[in-house]
Structures are given as C-alpha cells and as structure tokens.
Design an enzyme around this catalytic site. Structure first.
Site, PDB file in Angstrom:
ATOM      1  N   TYR A  55       0.826  -1.211   0.000  1.00 59.96           N
ATOM      2  CA  TYR A  55       0.000   0.000   0.000  1.00 59.96           C
ATOM      3  C   TYR A  55       0.864   1.266   0.000  1.00 59.96           C
ATOM      4  CZ  TYR A  55      -4.329  -2.607   0.615  1.00 59.96           C
ATOM      5  OH  TYR A  55      -5.396  -3.443   0.420  1.00 59.96           O
TER       6      TYR A  55
ATOM      7  N   GLU B  26      -8.100  -7.388   5.497  1.00 58.38           N
ATOM      8  CA  GLU B  26      -7.308  -8.452   4.879  1.00 58.38           C
ATOM      9  C   GLU B  26      -6.529  -9.247   5.921  1.00 58.38           C
ATOM     10  OE1 GLU B  26      -5.115  -6.158   1.986  1.00 58.38           O
ATOM     11  OE2 GLU B  26      -7.016  -5.467   1.121  1.00 58.38           O
TER      12      GLU B  26
END
Length: 395
Positions: A98, A140
C-alpha cells in the site's frame, strides 16, 4: 472518519479529481509498472491491464470511496471494502504494498493536476487514501488470520471433466494430503500458474461444489479471441493441465455467500457465472432449505450451459424450487418466453427474497433493475464479478 477540514477540501475538489481520474490511474499504473515490473509479471492480471478494465475499477473505487466519505461523514462503505479486501487477500497483497501504491498514485495525481494540488489538497486526499488503505489492511489481516494464514499451497488435479466445448471442471486435492480450511458456498480461490515466458499469473475461479469435502472443484471457461495476454491463463489450463498436474491455490475467499436463515432465495447466473450457484444449490439441497428458491440462468445455448445437469438436479432436490433457463439459441421445444435475454415479467418473486447474481455486468445490472421493480430491496441483492469490479465505475 474524514476530518471536517479534509471533507470540505475533498468535496470541493472531487469534481476535478473525478474528471481526471481516468488519466490519473493510467499514469499511476504506467509509473508503478516501470518501477516494479515484477508486479505486472507476477501479481496484476496482464489481460485486464491490456484491456484497461483494472484501471476503470481502480478509478471507480477511489471515486466511490471519496464520495461516500463526504456524503456520509460518520460511516464507511463496508460492503465495497469487504469485496475488495477478499480479492486482495486471495492474491496475497501485503500491507507494505500500500505504501508503494501511495507513492505512485500521488505522483500521478500531482503530474496530472499540477498546481491545483496544493499542500491542503494533497493532505486531504492523503487522508482519504489512508482511510481506505488502512481499512483494507485491517480486513485483509483478519481474513488471513481466520484461515490460519496459510497462503499459497500446491494442489494436485484428481480429475478433469469436459463440461462443454469451452468449459472444463478440475477436481483437486492438496498435494501434501494435509487438512484444508473449510469454505462457504459462493466463494472462490486464486489459481497461480507459470506461463511459458516465466510470468506467474493469477486468476480467481469460483468453487463449484458445496463445502465439507477436502476436494476443491473449479470450472474454467476458455477465453477465445483477443491478443495476448487476454485469456492466457484459461487457455494454459485447458491446453496443459490434466489429471496428475499440480497447481498453486490460495485459501477460499469471497463475500457472495448464503446467510444462515430461511429467506426465499433467487440465484441468477449467466455463462460461467453458474459455478458459484451450483455450490449454493448443492448446499441448500444438503441442508434441506425449505422456503422458495428461484433459479435463473442465461446462456447462448443448452450445449454451452456448463453444469446444466447439476443445475437441474440440485434444484430438483429442493421442495420449493422454480427453474427458469433462457437461451439465445434454444433447442427445439424450448419455451418461446425463455428465449433471448432474461425477462422476469412472468416470474413470481416471493416477498422477502434475497438475490445472488453472478455473470457479465450488463446481465447483472438488468436483473437487478427488474428485481427492484418487483419489490426486492436493493440491500438484498448481492453480486460477484469475475475480473475487475466495474459496477462502481459504471454507475
């Protein structure tokens, strides 16, 4: 959720960012893959990148998330986040990635919008990004922990069944013969294959059998036409994978799953979208689901209707099921009002029905519109998209 100051800035700049989001995502992916070619080779779907669909999906999700934050400052779009998180978890996305995405996305925003990206604008959109990214990272992580953090695992093909000229079913068991996590009907696995050029490409395939067995079953439709890399994985599986072959699979993921209640159901599919519906029907038959189940399927012809025998057989085991198949090229004797596109005008939809859809986006949008017209609540209509989720991008 979003700070008041940032909300005001995002609200004011959303039209400008939204108008340029297509160009931003194109520049983002170009920069990302130039710096990290291994991501395109081994993680991102090269077919979707070539077609531009992944870029559309990213643009749609960013715009939808930002719009939701400014319209609902005390909430977040959890349904959208859950769907994305399941996809990411099945691919093995790591939290550190990310940061890489952030770097290249904000470079693309600055490159496209130029002087319009003041420090205040950058800070506001940075807050939007990290609200979305941190929410996805948390979901997640939880999903992986629920599955024991197993990650990729090698599976052996027990059997290959030719369902139609272009659809094959693969039945697999773990190569190490160890225990496997259970799954819920409607979920999918990621399959990773090594292609002739050395790339390790990943695709998702729905599990087409009910939970409770250590054997996994997936149906793969061969993609015809288009230039490489369109269909490269499906064609690889059809051409090279036989009994005894080995494949790398992820744990099962996906949020298109049946709720544990007795609500009336509608299971609507088109083409290879039938696979999760077969698993759902098998589970419903095994558990003795007693309330009405409406089965809807659309295909080009009966010969191209994969798993048609199972579709009919599992529905036939339910005490209150109605089956409606539409074909563009029907066989002799097929009802005239079941020819062509799905038309639910003459189909009874019980009150309180919960609907599950899987198939091409135009099919799902058309069925959803008809169901809402028949009184089905929008919140009770759930869907699964094969490939990038373009629903948000085309609203």
């Amino acid at each position: 959720m979003l700070s008041e100051q940032s909300a005001a800035t995002v609200r004011a700049t959303l039209p400008v960012v939204g108008a340029a989001i297509g160009e931003i995502t194109e520049r983002f992916y170009d920069g990302l893959f130039a710096a990290h070619p291994e991501l395109l080779r081994d993680l991102f779907n090269r077919g979707n990148q070539a077609a531009g669909t992944q870029r559309q999906a990213l643009a749609g999700s960013i715009a939808a998330f930002a719009t939701y934050l400014v319209e609902h400052p005390d909430e977040r779009p959890d349904a959208m986040l859950q769907r994305i998180a399941h996809k990411h978890a099945s691919l093995g996305i790591e939290p550190e990635q990310y940061k890489v995405v952030h770097q290249h996305l904000f470079a693309a925003i600055a490159g496209v919008l130029g002087d319009a990206v003041t420090s205040g604008v950058a800070a506001a959109w940075d807050e939007v990004y990290w609200l979305m990214a941190n929410a996805l990272i948390a979901i997640e992580r939880r999903l992986a922990e629920e599955r024991g953090g197993g990650g990729w695992r090698e599976w052996e093909v027990l059997e290959r069944v030719e369902e139609t000229a272009d659809v094959a079913t693969f039945r697999l068991r773990p190569a190490d013969d160890g225990p496997v996590p259970d799954f819920r009907a409607g979920q999918y696995v990621s399959v990773q294959v090594e292609l002739p050029d050395g790339a390790r490409q990943i695709r998702q395939y729905s599990l087409s059998s009910a939970p409770g067995s250590p054997v996994r079953q997936i149906g793969v439709k061969r993609v015809h036409g288009g230039a490489t890399p369109d269909g490269e994985v499906s064609n690889h599986l059809h051409a090279r994978v036989r009994e005894g072959s080995r494949l790398w699979l992820s744990d099962p993921y996906g949020d298109l799953v049946l709720d544990a209640d007795d609500a009336p159901l509608l299971l609507a599919s088109a083409g290879i979208g039938v696979t999760p519906m077969i698993a759902m029907l098998e589970q419903l038959a095994a558990t003795g689901h007693g309330t009405p189940v409406t089965v809807v399927h659309a295909d080009r012809s009966p010969a191209e209707h994969a798993l048609r025998t199972d579709h009919e057989a599992y529905a036939g085991k339910l005490p209150d099921a109605a089956v409606h198949f539409w074909y563009e090229q029907p066989e002799s004797g097929h009802p005239a009002d079941r020819t062509g596109l799905v038309d639910l005008t003459g189909v009874t939809i019980p009150s309180g029905t919960r609907a599950y859809l899987c198939g091409p986006l135009p099919f799902m949008r058309a069925v959803r519109e008809q169901l809402i017209g028949k009184g089905v609540a929008a919140a009770d209509i759930h869907y699964e998209a094969f490939g990038p989720d373009l629903w948000l991008a085309q609203r």
